[in-house]
Scaffold this motif. Structure first.
Motif, short mmCIF file in Angstrom:
data_model
loop_
_atom_site.label_atom_id
_atom_site.label_comp_id
_atom_site.label_asym_id
_atom_site.label_seq_id
_atom_site.Cartn_x
_atom_site.Cartn_y
_atom_site.Cartn_z
N TYR A 1 -11.39 -0.68 -77.61
CA TYR A 1 -10.59 -1.88 -77.37
C TYR A 1 -9.97 -2.43 -78.66
CZ TYR A 1 -12.33 -2.27 -72.55
OH TYR A 1 -12.61 -2.05 -71.22
N THR B 1 -1.50 -4.07 -72.19
CA THR B 1 -1.61 -2.62 -72.26
C THR B 1 -2.13 -2.16 -70.90
OG1 THR B 1 -3.91 -2.44 -73.00
CG2 THR B 1 -2.26 -2.88 -74.69
N SER C 1 -8.95 -0.73 -81.36
CA SER C 1 -7.80 0.11 -81.70
C SER C 1 -6.63 -0.18 -80.76
CB SER C 1 -8.19 1.58 -81.58
OG SER C 1 -9.28 1.89 -82.40
N GLU C 2 -6.92 -0.28 -79.47
CA GLU C 2 -5.87 -0.50 -78.48
C GLU C 2 -5.17 -1.83 -78.68
OE1 GLU C 2 -5.60 -0.72 -73.59
OE2 GLU C 2 -7.18 0.44 -74.58
N SER C 3 -5.96 -2.87 -78.91
CA SER C 3 -5.37 -4.21 -79.01
C SER C 3 -4.64 -4.42 -80.32
CB SER C 3 -6.45 -5.28 -78.82
OG SER C 3 -7.50 -5.14 -79.76
N TYR D 1 -2.15 3.81 -77.83
CA TYR D 1 -3.19 2.80 -77.73
C TYR D 1 -3.75 2.71 -76.34
CZ TYR D 1 0.64 -0.24 -76.09
OH TYR D 1 1.71 -0.78 -75.42
N ASN D 2 -3.10 3.30 -75.34
CA ASN D 2 -3.62 3.22 -73.98
C ASN D 2 -4.77 4.20 -73.79
OD1 ASN D 2 -1.78 1.29 -73.18
ND2 ASN D 2 -0.23 2.82 -72.66
N TYR E 1 -7.52 4.44 -75.47
CA TYR E 1 -8.12 4.93 -76.71
C TYR E 1 -9.63 4.82 -76.63
CZ TYR E 1 -7.07 6.47 -81.42
OH TYR E 1 -6.89 7.21 -82.54
#
Length: 230
Positions: A113, A12, A115-117, A201-202, A204
């Protein structure tokens, strides 16, 4: 029919999701000894260097090669610092479904992190691997983990009553087992499409999960795996 996931790395804007290696052992042991991880998972306490060594160099890789799922070490793109884990498990290759677990390191919380991952893995799972369902299970009182599920667009499907055991810390520092309910959440491909439109997701931001998203159970290696595993 394909019964193993490919050996891949997912990126990401801020994170790299990759296989574990021996250089992760020290940070992994520190992360898994955090009191919130102890409370919400069944990993051994204390979580030793030997436990971390076995997971980083052998057992996490066996999850993929033996067809059970896939484990990603989550690292910051710029620093390469280990900040978490995302673990696809309980994979059903016939129904194209899996369960996801996640841990965020104490030094990386509040950055979004988890949420993003997890969302990045869900997008990869649906778009590249043709899966149709991703399930999460969160302890009833683990509000941080529930926030992750909500942020990435999960739908709450119901409650498994008295289905899991968490640990609470006594005044003397010891830990005691306590039964709890599990909330079942799910994502399907169209949920992820809408989640990406709203927040993505970037970059977040927000609170991250203290421990494994689903109820977690220690396997022979001493690491957390899905509650449904025998």
């Amino acid at each position: 029919m394909t019964t193993t996931f490919p050996d891949v790395t997912i990126s990401t804007d801020r994170l790299v999701l990759r296989p574990f290696d021996v250089e992760d052992v020290t940070a992994l042991a520190e992360m898994m000894n955090d009191e919130h991880v102890t409370a919400w998972t069944s990993v051994p306490h204390p979580y030793t260097q030997a436990d971390a060594q076995a997971w980083a160099t052998r057992d996490s890789h066996a999850e993929r090669t033996e067809g059970r799922g896939i484990v990603f070490a989550v690292a910051e793109f710029l620093t390469q610092r280990l900040v978490g884990i995302v673990h696809l498990q309980n994979t059903n290759w016939r129904t194209r479904s899996a369960e996801v677990g996640y841990v965020t390191a104490p030094w990386a919380r509040g950055e979004g992190y988890a949420s993003e991952s997890v969302l990045a893995v869900a997008q990869w799972l649906f778009r590249d691997q043709g899966f149709e369902r991703l399930e999460l299970r969160t302890a009833a009182d683990n509000t941080a983990s529930q926030q992750v599920a909500q942020k990435i667009g999960c739908i709450s499907e119901g409650v498994l009553r008295n289905a899991w055991i968490v640990r609470t810390q006594n005044p003397d520092g010891s830990w005691a087992d306590t039964r709890t309910d599990l909330i079942v959440w799910s994502l399907i491909p169209e949920d992820v499409e809408y989640a990406g439109d709203s927040d993505g997701y970037n970059g977040y931001s927000g609170h991250d999960d203290y421990g494994y998203g689903p109820g977690a159970q220690a396997d022979a290696s001493g690491y957390a795996v899905g509650a449904d595993w025998s």
